[in-house]
Design a protein around this motif. Structure first.
Motif, mmCIF file in Angstrom:
data_model
loop_
_atom_site.group_PDB
_atom_site.id
_atom_site.type_symbol
_atom_site.label_atom_id
_atom_site.label_comp_id
_atom_site.label_asym_id
_atom_site.label_seq_id
_atom_site.Cartn_x
_atom_site.Cartn_y
_atom_site.Cartn_z
ATOM 1 N N UNK A 50 6.257 -3.760 -11.812
ATOM 2 C CA UNK A 50 6.826 -3.549 -10.485
ATOM 3 C C UNK A 50 5.824 -2.841 -9.563
ATOM 4 N N UNK A 51 4.553 -2.798 -10.022
ATOM 5 C CA UNK A 51 3.515 -2.145 -9.214
ATOM 6 C C UNK A 51 2.773 -3.201 -8.394
ATOM 7 N N UNK A 52 2.706 -2.958 -7.064
ATOM 8 C CA UNK A 52 1.990 -3.844 -6.160
ATOM 9 C C UNK A 52 0.545 -3.362 -6.044
ATOM 10 N N UNK A 53 -0.406 -4.261 -6.374
ATOM 11 C CA UNK A 53 -1.816 -3.889 -6.365
ATOM 12 C C UNK A 53 -2.475 -4.279 -5.041
ATOM 13 N N UNK A 54 -3.452 -3.468 -4.639
ATOM 14 C CA UNK A 54 -4.204 -3.737 -3.418
ATOM 15 C C UNK A 54 -4.890 -5.103 -3.492
ATOM 16 N N UNK A 55 -5.393 -5.435 -4.678
ATOM 17 C CA UNK A 55 -6.098 -6.704 -4.860
ATOM 18 C C UNK A 55 -5.220 -7.895 -4.482
ATOM 19 N N UNK A 56 -3.971 -7.847 -4.905
ATOM 20 C CA UNK A 56 -3.066 -8.959 -4.638
ATOM 21 C C UNK A 56 -2.692 -9.023 -3.153
ATOM 22 N N UNK A 57 -2.504 -7.859 -2.534
ATOM 23 C CA UNK A 57 -2.192 -7.830 -1.105
ATOM 24 C C UNK A 57 -3.344 -8.438 -0.308
ATOM 25 N N UNK A 58 -4.569 -8.075 -0.655
ATOM 26 C CA UNK A 58 -5.724 -8.604 0.066
ATOM 27 C C UNK A 58 -5.883 -10.110 -0.150
#
Length: 440
Positions: A414-422
């Motif tokens: 359930x953790x949103x990573x910066x890599x995926x957002x970018x």
């Protein structure tokens, strides 16, 4: 959902049967005692009360309704009261290959209400005039006449929506079809989810006020003498800036249905078909308090061209016809376009309000990012930096959030990573052909 009062309707149908029986057996002694409609607890009698119908108008409406309750009603009443011959031309009525039981015609209503009284028959014909509220509000209509056919032989037809309302107590939303090329818009979002500049929100609030107070303005304050019916708004700006969401929220918070018109199903290459499609759409929507939302309106409301051939001439006629129907529509029409300059100036002059939906600034983007992620996730993302660096509209931000959430679910996390957002941002930026510059 309010149930129909069967007792009320049975009482009304019995009253009608008694009047018909009297007319058939002892026409010179027929009496029309007052009918008590003080109990307006269901849609049929509430309509009678709200429209302040006369006894004659009430009976005409009942004559149109009764075949939908008892299909053999008129056959049965005539057979019961005519001993020798069931054929009575003066009674009117018609049967078709599709409808084997008798359906009432104008002759039927005149026979029941006036018999052979010529003056009364002539007076009652005014109730079938297209200026009467029955037809203005599209409650009743007369069957299209065949060539040379008398008006008296035309069937009295109750509108399908009123048939459903009077017999079931509700009206189902219309389904998408060639005759109604529009789909109901719905949103679960709140006003607080609408992130727009204060001036834009203020103008949207003006539209909301019109929806809620238009009746007071036009009727109680008498402004219908000087104001055209309805309200016309143009939303313009880049994709994803909240135009569709705003239309949906206006409907949700004012209790109005919002229908998004599918222009691909409206516009036709065949001469006259576009006007026909538009006519059916506006006729269906009239007097319904609906909001009509024309998304990507450039396709239909675009600028008229110089006339070089027959195609140009008919295309311009379509725009002129649309302009006329838009001005006559008594409800709210919202047009959405990416570019205001694409629309015909004749339309622009007639809008009550024109609202620009700009791309969000840094603070607005930060609000959108914070509102978009679900409470169930944990963010390992610098939203302040993301909002400051990447110019994205609200719709694009939602797409990025969806992408990042799905990537997290793939990892059973359930953790949103910066890599995926970018990576999601890259996908959105490259859609527009822009160059993506990563923070990492």
């Amino acid at each position: 959902m309010k149930r129909i009062s069967i007792t009320n309707l049975e009482h009304a149908i019995r009253y009608l049967e008694e009047r018909i029986s009297q007319r058939l057996t002892t026409p010179e002694k027929i009496a029309f005692p007052d009918f008590d409609i003080s109990d307006a607890s269901d849609p049929f009698f509430r309509t009678i009360a709200e429209m302040k119908l006369s006894l004659e108008e009430f009976l005409i409406l009942l004559i149109a309704l009764v075949p939908h309750v008892y299909p053999d009603f008129f056959d049965r009443v005539v057979a019961k009261n005519l001993k020798k011959d069931n054929d009575l031309p003066a009674f009117g009525g018609i049967k078709t290959a599709e409808q084997r039981t008798m359906m009432p015609t104008v002759s039927t209503a005149l026979f029941v209400l006036a018999g052979d009284d010529i003056q009364k028959r002539m007076d009652l014909l005014a109730l079938f005039n297209h200026q009467h509220p029955f037809y203005q509000q599209r409650i009743l209509r007369l069957e299209q006449p065949r060539t040379g056919e008398s008006m008296l032989n035309r069937r009295i037809l109750l509108d399908d929506e009123y048939t459903e309302l009077f017999t079931q107590g509700y009206v189902s939303p219309p389904k998408f079809s060639s005759s109604f090329p529009a789909q109901l818009l719905h949103t679960e979002q709140e006003w607080s989810d609408l992130v727009l500049p204060p001036l834009v929100l203020e103008r949207i609030e003006e539209i909301k006020t019109w929806i809620e107070q238009s009746s007071t303005l036009m009727e109680d304050w008498g402004m219908k003498r000087v104001l055209k019916p309805g309200y016309r708004a143009l939303f313009h700006g880049p994709p994803g800036t909240g135009k569709t969401l705003t239309a949906s929220l206006l409907g949700r918070y004012t209790g109005r249905d919002v229908f998004r018109v599918d222009l691909s199903a409206v516009v036709s290459k065949y001469i006259g078909e576009t006007e026909k499609n538009l006519s059916q759409l506006f006729d269906k929507a009239e007097n319904k308090s609906w909001i009509l939302f024309f998304d990507e309106a450039d396709a239909l409301f675009g600028k008229r061209t110089g006339v070089k051939d027959a195609h140009d001439r008919y295309a311009n006629q379509e725009v002129s016809y649309l302009l006329q129907r838009v001005e006559e529509f008594s409800g709210l029409i919202i047009l959405a376009s990416n570019l205001k300059s694409n629309l015909d100036e004749a339309f622009l002059r007639r809008f009550n309000t024109i609202i620009h939906f700009p791309l969000p600034d840094v603070e607005e983007r930060l609000q959108l990012w914070r509102k978009a992620f679900p409470d169930a996730v944990t963010l390992d993302v610098d939203l302040v930096e993301v909002a400051a660096r990447y110019e994205l509209a609200g719709g694009s931000i939602i797409n990025v959030v969806q992408y990042a959430c799905l990537k997290s679910l793939q990892r059973s996390s359930n953790k949103i990573r910066m890599k995926d957002v970018l990576q999601g941002i890259r996908r959105e930026i490259e859609k527009d052909g822009r160059l993506f510059k990563s923070l990492m």
